[in-house]
Design an enzyme around this catalytic site. Sequence first.
Site, mmCIF file in Angstrom:
data_model
loop_
_atom_site.group_PDB
_atom_site.id
_atom_site.type_symbol
_atom_site.label_atom_id
_atom_site.label_comp_id
_atom_site.label_asym_id
_atom_site.label_seq_id
_atom_site.Cartn_x
_atom_site.Cartn_y
_atom_site.Cartn_z
ATOM 1 N N HIS F 53 0.699 -1.261 -0.135
ATOM 2 C CA HIS F 53 0.069 -0.073 0.009
ATOM 3 C C HIS F 53 0.767 1.151 -0.051
ATOM 4 O O HIS F 53 0.267 2.354 0.443
ATOM 5 C CB HIS F 53 -0.896 -0.031 1.264
ATOM 6 C CG HIS F 53 -2.032 -0.915 1.048
ATOM 7 N ND1 HIS F 53 -2.875 -1.044 0.172
ATOM 8 C CD2 HIS F 53 -2.435 -1.929 1.761
ATOM 9 C CE1 HIS F 53 -3.802 -1.960 0.368
ATOM 10 N NE2 HIS F 53 -3.524 -2.798 1.346
ATOM 11 N N GLU F 158 -7.192 -13.424 2.430
ATOM 12 C CA GLU F 158 -8.221 -12.470 2.513
ATOM 13 C C GLU F 158 -9.518 -12.576 1.481
ATOM 14 O O GLU F 158 -10.248 -11.629 1.493
ATOM 15 C CB GLU F 158 -7.475 -11.166 1.815
ATOM 16 C CG GLU F 158 -6.118 -10.752 2.414
ATOM 17 C CD GLU F 158 -5.368 -9.464 1.825
ATOM 18 O OE1 GLU F 158 -5.743 -8.443 2.452
ATOM 19 O OE2 GLU F 158 -4.603 -9.667 1.173
ATOM 20 N N ASP F 184 -9.962 -6.898 4.375
ATOM 21 C CA ASP F 184 -10.364 -7.346 2.780
ATOM 22 C C ASP F 184 -11.394 -8.304 2.852
ATOM 23 O O ASP F 184 -12.236 -8.597 1.892
ATOM 24 C CB ASP F 184 -8.840 -7.616 2.080
ATOM 25 C CG ASP F 184 -8.348 -6.513 1.493
ATOM 26 O OD1 ASP F 184 -8.578 -6.080 0.166
ATOM 27 O OD2 ASP F 184 -7.365 -6.001 2.101
#
Lengths: 279, 279, 279, 279, 279, 279
Positions: F53, F158, F184
């Site tokens: 990220h 996830e 997620d």
Amino acid sequence: MRTHDDSAGDDFLSRLRAGGLTLMMGIRCGRTTDVVHIARSTGHHAILVDLEHSTMSTDVAATLCGAADSLSMTPFVRIPEREYGMIGRLLDGGAHGIVAPRIETVDQARLVARACRFAPRGQRSQTAMVPHLGMRPMPAGTLNPALDNAVVVQILLETPAGIANADAIAALDGVDMLAIGANDLTAELGVPGQYDDPRVREAVATAARACRHHGKLLTVGGVGDQASFEALIALGVCPLVLTGMDAALLYQAASATAQRAIAAHQRTSPGHADSEDTS
Amino acid sequence: MRTHDDSAGDDFLSRLRAGGLTLMMGIRCGRTTDVVHIARSTGHHAILVDLEHSTMSTDVAATLCGAADSLSMTPFVRIPEREYGMIGRLLDGGAHGIVAPRIETVDQARLVARACRFAPRGQRSQTAMVPHLGMRPMPAGTLNPALDNAVVVQILLETPAGIANADAIAALDGVDMLAIGANDLTAELGVPGQYDDPRVREAVATAARACRHHGKLLTVGGVGDQASFEALIALGVCPLVLTGMDAALLYQAASATAQRAIAAHQRTSPGHADSEDTS
Amino acid sequence: MRTHDDSAGDDFLSRLRAGGLTLMMGIRCGRTTDVVHIARSTGHHAILVDLEHSTMSTDVAATLCGAADSLSMTPFVRIPEREYGMIGRLLDGGAHGIVAPRIETVDQARLVARACRFAPRGQRSQTAMVPHLGMRPMPAGTLNPALDNAVVVQILLETPAGIANADAIAALDGVDMLAIGANDLTAELGVPGQYDDPRVREAVATAARACRHHGKLLTVGGVGDQASFEALIALGVCPLVLTGMDAALLYQAASATAQRAIAAHQRTSPGHADSEDTS
Amino acid sequence: MRTHDDSAGDDFLSRLRAGGLTLMMGIRCGRTTDVVHIARSTGHHAILVDLEHSTMSTDVAATLCGAADSLSMTPFVRIPEREYGMIGRLLDGGAHGIVAPRIETVDQARLVARACRFAPRGQRSQTAMVPHLGMRPMPAGTLNPALDNAVVVQILLETPAGIANADAIAALDGVDMLAIGANDLTAELGVPGQYDDPRVREAVATAARACRHHGKLLTVGGVGDQASFEALIALGVCPLVLTGMDAALLYQAASATAQRAIAAHQRTSPGHADSEDTS
Amino acid sequence: MRTHDDSAGDDFLSRLRAGGLTLMMGIRCGRTTDVVHIARSTGHHAILVDLEHSTMSTDVAATLCGAADSLSMTPFVRIPEREYGMIGRLLDGGAHGIVAPRIETVDQARLVARACRFAPRGQRSQTAMVPHLGMRPMPAGTLNPALDNAVVVQILLETPAGIANADAIAALDGVDMLAIGANDLTAELGVPGQYDDPRVREAVATAARACRHHGKLLTVGGVGDQASFEALIALGVCPLVLTGMDAALLYQAASATAQRAIAAHQRTSPGHADSEDTS
Amino acid sequence: MRTHDDSAGDDFLSRLRAGGLTLMMGIRCGRTTDVVHIARSTGHHAILVDLEHSTMSTDVAATLCGAADSLSMTPFVRIPEREYGMIGRLLDGGAHGIVAPRIETVDQARLVARACRFAPRGQRSQTAMVPHLGMRPMPAGTLNPALDNAVVVQILLETPAGIANADAIAALDGVDMLAIGANDLTAELGVPGQYDDPRVREAVATAARACRHHGKLLTVGGVGDQASFEALIALGVCPLVLTGMDAALLYQAASATAQRAIAAHQRTSPGHADSEDTS
């Protein structure tokens, strides 16, 4: 690891005062902490990040210093001539030692020394968090003595004018070591590279007397051969050895390895002309 | 390629002395060597890395200079005002020319000149390995004359005070060129941008006399139009042309291309209001 | 400034749908935000950071995108072939548009499209703070639709195989635009640079039909001359113009300026041989 | 200097084909062009920028490659496993050689080979300006053959599976050299570091046959001692020698210098315990 | 967004003169524009990039300033002591405010003030393109007044000597604000951290009188508690609050969150000794 | 300090197995080692450098990991989706833990696990010098087991597909921990942010069973409140707590401090409208 304590400067000076051989590696072309690990694993006690003869940024210099500190080495930075404003930034960023080149006057030396300690001993600007104390916010009453204690200030004399002021400079509070730059001094004296010139020996003796007189240490850089170095020790120079700059060490090893490969190839393929000029 | 030799400074000055047009491109917003390749492929002989008006790091400046040198161009760096400590770092890192802005006194000029040469001509700090000589360790006796010879020192006069000292500055050993910054000079004279003001011409004439007298070269920067430039040549200014800063060149081309696209679209889609304010 | 809102993608597509000329500047050699300011001040609406043909780091790409967004421009990034893992990092870092090169199959296009939107439309990994929304922590219920809306996905078809799948690709949810790379397509067709080859026109027509069919936009890159471009518009291509890459624009301006200086000098100093080969 | 021409790949391969010893230095911890100058001045003909075992950025890798090219050396980059998308970026940025590690199948090798050449031989994405051709915009018809010619593709076989496919891989258009990674191969065979194991020799012989068959070159990396290397030459391995990685070379020199200093000090100060554990 | 206009300095000063609370966040360890977005989204009006106590590069400082400007915040940079040459570079790069530490004399203050404005008010070197005006080339007649107007100069008094010269410094043209560094001042007075010492109050009163006298603003930094701050406001200090340095803010939040996790774990797993010394 | 030994992975897993609370701080916007010092001084045992990220470069990630290792913390890196080629680079550069996001199949997990260990357990490419072992060149026989032992591999599930394969993934040699990304997963399940949804609990229970079965550890990320976290511990989740990402922590502290300043000002200056919208 000296995990976030403040004994770096003391440790370094105590070792030298006790006559312990202290190895320092210079960093000029490295930009990653790999070179710091290499210095430590090969037995060095300190690094000298050379900002006088390289274009390395202050951010990279601080990263190298921080890595050295975390590995219990003492990180020195040689600052560029005249750029005293960089001193505080480097000390806040992780340097433990400042090497100030081409100092000629007491005023110059005082400016450097005072930039390295807090009031009342100097004028270092107040901060609250430094990496070598773990970025913990600390009150000035605790932080300042700790940081003042952790710093080593080395004043580099490279000219006859500087040598002439050695005693007054050694007398300054906050100056921990004098250093003689043999390369520049012989150049200034008109005898570049002749380290055994009597004037060089005399300059060293002068500086050694000044250091003995004021309880400071003396180191001499740039002297390659062992005999000369032993003569310096006899004069009172402390056993701090700059083993080499990273660029010079890399050159030596690259050259030796290449020469070995060429020699081996010539033995087995004598007809080949591998020694072509590469310049 | 001048592969690791030392003739850069001489080549540059010889060409100018012979009246050869010499093109220099300024770099302010570039950070990669692409811009150096572009400068060379478009016919430039030199680059001017502008550290006075940009925030470029010294490491990037050195990389650009090194690239220029490898491509047989002469790399100049305009240093920030007052930051003389940066000179040695840049020369050790690959710059061949130093442009020192806003010099007003002989002392300032001498400080710059002496920072660019080794003893006895100056006080450049001894080093042993430089990139433009291939990082080969060399003794001072060989290295110093080679490097002294390869450097070009340009003193930038941008104020009436500086012009007034032009003769004494041109007389200094180690000063190779005087330069007049027309932009700043007209601003100081209170006639910003009026390059044909008599006081400007007089200033140029004064500097030209000083240069002729002491066998130095004179250049004038910041004069855009051709007629003015030819008048300067007639006054004794050497044919060194700064074609533009990279940022300004990019602006010109981006603007021209965008305008062409807008014009074309308006021809074919006249109803559209594409010329909206983008501010 | 669209201060920290989420309309970037919508604004960009709406303008194109309304037939508004939209100028985009490519960035390949720039590394500072200066080039973004230049793009905006010269009338551009978008930038295309080209990571396919440059070695720029993702951190620098994000900084350029962030600057463009703050200046109300739409920042696109052309990702390297096959490096779909970079998409999420760039979107989190500030890109609003993704240009995916050399897409040939529906699966490849779907992978790209799904990487750009959150579940259930895709598989973009959940984050909570993005620079274009001011780094404010936001719940997924608010953040995800906002970010999904702000993204523009452009699928670049550069091969006959890609063109053959144009309709299926245009049909994909999350694909906002098709693009034809004229340079690579003509090369693949064995007619490098011949943009008026019938097969090129046919490819464009095929893609245009696909876009019309699915309500998507089509753009064609790499076509320099105005007549060809107008023919494309007539075929249904939207008025998005890549005015040039920064490196090419700089080259043009540097070359033009240098040529002017050389021409002027030859007029006044006809005896001089300034046009020596610089290669 | 090969000033902005396109013969790099040809020169490199021709020299090897003629049996000329070719020295390559690996760069893993260096980040400045100093290390490239050192490689050249110590007689190396090529550099190997190792992105598989370092965290160096692509921008720095390109800068090092560009510097090597300007100094007439051939710059290779070892790409990370599986990251084929990086190939085009590096070639556009200045690399002349691609070393692809851990190739096991013909498909993998073909993907690499095709990423390095333009259509019809491959799928390299069209560009117009590259640094090694001076960033001059060039039409595809001129640029593509020049660049295709300048590239050297080396496929690194490090597993029995890779060796088993050696012949088919060597047969591929666009594969210029096979390379055997002795370190990884011995590890995969369960005999780490035992370069004289018969299976290693057999693997080399297999690859050598494949190369002879298809007119390609074979090199073997990671073999330190001269006797083993000569045996390899006898098997048909070309005389390309990786003298060392920069980190390893620096370690050797730093260690040797430090040991000398310690030994000298112990001779003169036998009472001192300088050999304390530094781990 | 103040899109490329020149009102930044005026806006900032006007707000303070009107008594509007103005929040400034310090940046010392951040290197990306994320921290600028965070400052803005949390209600700050200005950032203070601290180059005195960090090793951040000028290029990064400029990027942060540019981001702040694009988000309608006022970017200040605290320059290192004595490094006045950096002022022009930072202003050209995007800073709107200069904070000059440890000013003690009128000459020092004048040097700073004059470095921030163009002739005739100062000696800022002429430029033509700045990022905060969109890199548009502008003539000096338009650009200079705009830039002069956009700059805020803050002179930081941290010693009794500086306070003694407060009136003469406040009188200088081009000095917009005086600032008292409470940390350094109490250290210099020998009462580190005792902000309620009468001598501190007296120093503030002296500076406040000077500012009132000459129509300048006064701010005091480094005072943590609200009561002390209100007392300062009563003395005439303007409502500019440095909420914290990024490093200190991050430390606070990281420490609080860690302590909460430890406390929660001890409640549920009382037998565990999680509070081990981490120093 | 674990000076250059190899127990990092073991220490980390042993602590968790013994039920010791283990604090990890995420780094996304930091680029200097200051943030690592802050993590350590506030009681954290590990850092998570988030490359999924953020746009942080691998070189910076390695520097942060190296700093953490030198301070006896365990440095993890969350790699970008699909970019398995980065694993080896990061491990060679100093990471001790790899977090692989969005793993759905056994094949994906095996690829990650095998990239983290040497043959015969995996396919990590042979190296000889790593920073966490002091860059000492070591033979494969010594180095490989040491490094294999020092690595922790965390597989992040996830999606429902990933959970469905939890048992087979946990069974893999070289997988040390499973992790559930709650953010997620809830998004994929169509209940974004509802961590107490029964399907989430069921997913955790499934993964916990898989881990118990194969002697692996389970951790769950993204669950903020203490009650939920305790329920997870009861299900068999190990006491590893991600206290926060640096960006989120900085936001919290900056916001709280700004709000306090605004509130205080409003108390004392009630007439002022300081709460203006800053969006």
